[in-house]
Design an enzyme around this catalytic site. Structure first.
Site, PDB file in Angstrom:
ATOM      1  N   HIS A  23      18.625  23.465 -30.148  1.00  0.00           N
ATOM      2  CA  HIS A  23      18.597  24.825 -29.582  1.00  0.00           C
ATOM      3  C   HIS A  23      19.663  25.691 -30.249  1.00  0.00           C
ATOM      4  CE1 HIS A  23      15.965  24.055 -25.985  1.00  0.00           C
ATOM      5  NE2 HIS A  23      16.300  22.818 -26.281  1.00  0.00           N
ATOM      6  N   GLU A 213      11.503  14.942 -19.088  1.00  0.00           N
ATOM      7  CA  GLU A 213      12.965  14.882 -19.224  1.00  0.00           C
ATOM      8  C   GLU A 213      13.571  14.744 -17.832  1.00  0.00           C
ATOM      9  OE1 GLU A 213      14.680  18.593 -20.446  1.00  0.00           O
ATOM     10  OE2 GLU A 213      16.627  17.722 -20.922  1.00  0.00           O
TER      11      GLU A 213
END
Ligand SMILES: O=c1[nH]cnc2c1ncn2[C@H]1C[C@H](O)[C@@H](CO)O1
Ligand SMILES: [Zn+2]
Length: 364
Positions: A23, A213
Site C-alpha cells: 500500500h 484476512e
C-alpha cells in the site's frame, strides 16, 4: 555473491524480487511523514520525533485487530493531500523498493482518501503516476531497473467502488494495472460492490480483492465466485477449508481445491497478519502449509511503515521459520511474476531475462 550463500537479509536484497501487495499510504518514510506534516500544516501526528514516530506506527499497528490497525492510516493519508506530497511519496516508494531489489511491483492506494483538500480523483492518479515516473527515472540513473504498476483501491466502508473502477479503466494505459477493494472486512462483504466488478469484467480489466484476512471462508468464496477476483489479498483463511489427519494426510475442501486447481494467486503478507491478529506468529502462518501444498503463494509486505518490513525482511523471516532456501525464494518470485497484472510478453521477458538469471548461480 559466492555460490549458495546463506539467506541473510543482505543476500536476499541482492536477488530480483516481485511485489504484488504493497500500500502506497502504508509505505512512507517516517521522516517524510514528519516533513510533509510540517509543509502541509497537518497537526495531528502523535509525535514529530522521527524514531519515535517510526516506533509509534509499528506499535499502534500491532493492535490485534484489522480495525485498529487501519486507524494508523489517518496520519499517512493526512499528509498526502497535495499533488507535491503524492509525487514525493510515490517517487520515494519506487526508490525504496528498488533499493530492496524489487524489479516489478504493483503498488496500491485509494484515490478517494486523498481528496480532502480539493484534489479530484483524476488529479490524484496523475500525481501518483508522475511520482512513480520520477522515482523510476532516478532508480535508472543509479543503474537499477524497476517497473511499477498501480492498483486503485475502493474502500469497503465508502460507496465509491463504481467511480474508482471507472478511473481504473480510464487510466489503464497510463500506469494503472488493476483494481482492489480494501478496508475493514467484517460487515462489508465484497458483494456490496458487484456493479463495479461487473463493469471491470466487461472491460477486461484486472482486479484482486482483500479477502480471508479478518473474516473467514465466506469472504473468499464471495470474492472468487460472486465477484470474479483474479487474485486474493491475504486469503489466509483458506486454511479453514483444509483438514490434516493425525498421520499427516491432507484433505482439501471444495473451495480450497478450487483455489489451488485454478492457480488463484494468494497475496500473503505474514508480518501484517501477525499485527492484525489474523495469525499468532510467523512460525504459525499458513503460508508454510499452503506453499508445501503448492498453492500459488506470493510473499508481500502489505504496509512497510506499519510493519517495519521490506520484501527481503519478509523472506528472511520466512527462511528462518520454515527453513526456506534460494529455490523457495525463486519459486515465490516466479509465482508472483506469473500472477502480475502485466501483459504476458512483458511477464515472460522479466522471468527469462531478469528473474531466472538473477537466481542462476544459487541452488538451494
Ligand atoms: O491489510 C489490509 N486490509 C485491508 N485494508 C488495508 C490493509 N492494509 C491497508 N489497508 C487499507 C488502508 C489504506 O488506507 C487503504 C488503501 O491503501 O487500504
Ligand atoms: Zn493490504
Amino acid at each position: 555473491m559466492p555460490d549458495n550463500p546463506p539467506l541473510t537479509l543482505e543476500n536476499i536484497r541482492e536477488v530480483p524480487k516481485v511485489l504484488l501487495h504493497d500500500h502506497l499510504d502504508g509505505g512512507l518514510r517516517p521522516d517524510t511523514v514528519v516533513e510533509l506534516a510540517d509543509a502541509i500544516g497537518y497537526r495531528n501526528l502523535p509525535t514529530t520525533d522521527v524514531p519515535e514516530l517510526s516506533r509509534w506506527f509499528r506499535e499502534a499497528a500491532d493492535s490485534g485487530s484489522l480495525e485498529s490497525y487501519l486507524e494508523t492510516f489517518a496520519h499517512t493519508c493526512g499528509v498526502m493531500q497535495t499533488e507535491e506530497a503524492l509525487v514525493r511519496v510515490a517517487a520515494e516508494c519506487a526508490e525504496d523498493l528498488a533499493a530492496d531489489g524489487v524489479v516489478y511491483a504493483e503498488v496500491r492506494y485509494a484515490p478517494e482518501l486523498f481528496v480532502e483538500r480539493g484534489l479530484t480523483l483524476d488529479a490524484v492518479v496523475e500525481a501518483v503516476q508522475a511520482g512513480f515516473d520520477e522515482g523510476t527515472r532516478r532508480v535508472a540513473e543509479r543503474g537499477r531497473n524497476i517497473r511499477i504498476g498501480t492498483l486503485l483501491c475502493a474502500m469497503r466502508q465508502h460507496a465509491r467502488a463504481t467511480e474508482i473502477a471507472d478511473v481504473a479503466v480510464r487510466y489503464r494505459d497510463a500506469g494503472v494495472a488493476g483494481f482492489d477493494i480494501a478496508g475493514p472486512e467484517a460487515g462489508f462483504p465484497p458483494t456490496r460492490n458487484l456493479d463495479a466488478f461487473e463493469y471491470l469484467r466487461t472491460n477486461n480489466a484486472h482486479f484482486t480483492i482483500h479477502a480471508g484476512e479478518a473474516f473467514g471462508l465466506p469472504s473468499i468464496w464471495e470474492a472468487i465466485q460472486h465477484c470474479g477476483a483474479e487474485r486474493l489479498g491475504h486469503g489466509v483463511s483458506i486454511v479453514d477449508d483444509i483438514k490434516s489427519d493425525a498421520d499427516g494426510t491432507v484433505h482439501l475442501g471444495r473451495l480450497a481445491a478450487y483455489v489451488r486447481d485454478r492457480r488463484i494467486p494468494l497475496e500473503m503478507c505474514p508480518s501484517s497478519n501477525v499485527q492484525t491478529g489474523a495469525v499468532r506468529s510467523i512460525a504459525e502462518h499458513p503460508i508454510g502449509l499452503l506453499a508445501r501444498l503448492r498453492f500459488r503463494v506470493t510473499v508481500n509486505t502489505d504496509n512497510r511503515l506499519m510493519s517495519g518490513c521490506t520484501v527481503s525482511s519478509e523472506f528472511a523471516a520466512l527462511a528462518r521459520e520454515f527453513g526456506y532456501g534460494w529455490d523457495d525464494v525463486r519459486w515465490f518470485t516466479l509465482n508472483a511474476m506469473k500472477s502480475a497484472f502485466l501483459d504476458f510478453d512483458r511477464r515472460l521477458d522479466l522471468i527469462n531475462n531478469v528473474i531466472k538469471p538473477g537466481y542462476a548461480h544459487l541452488t538451494n
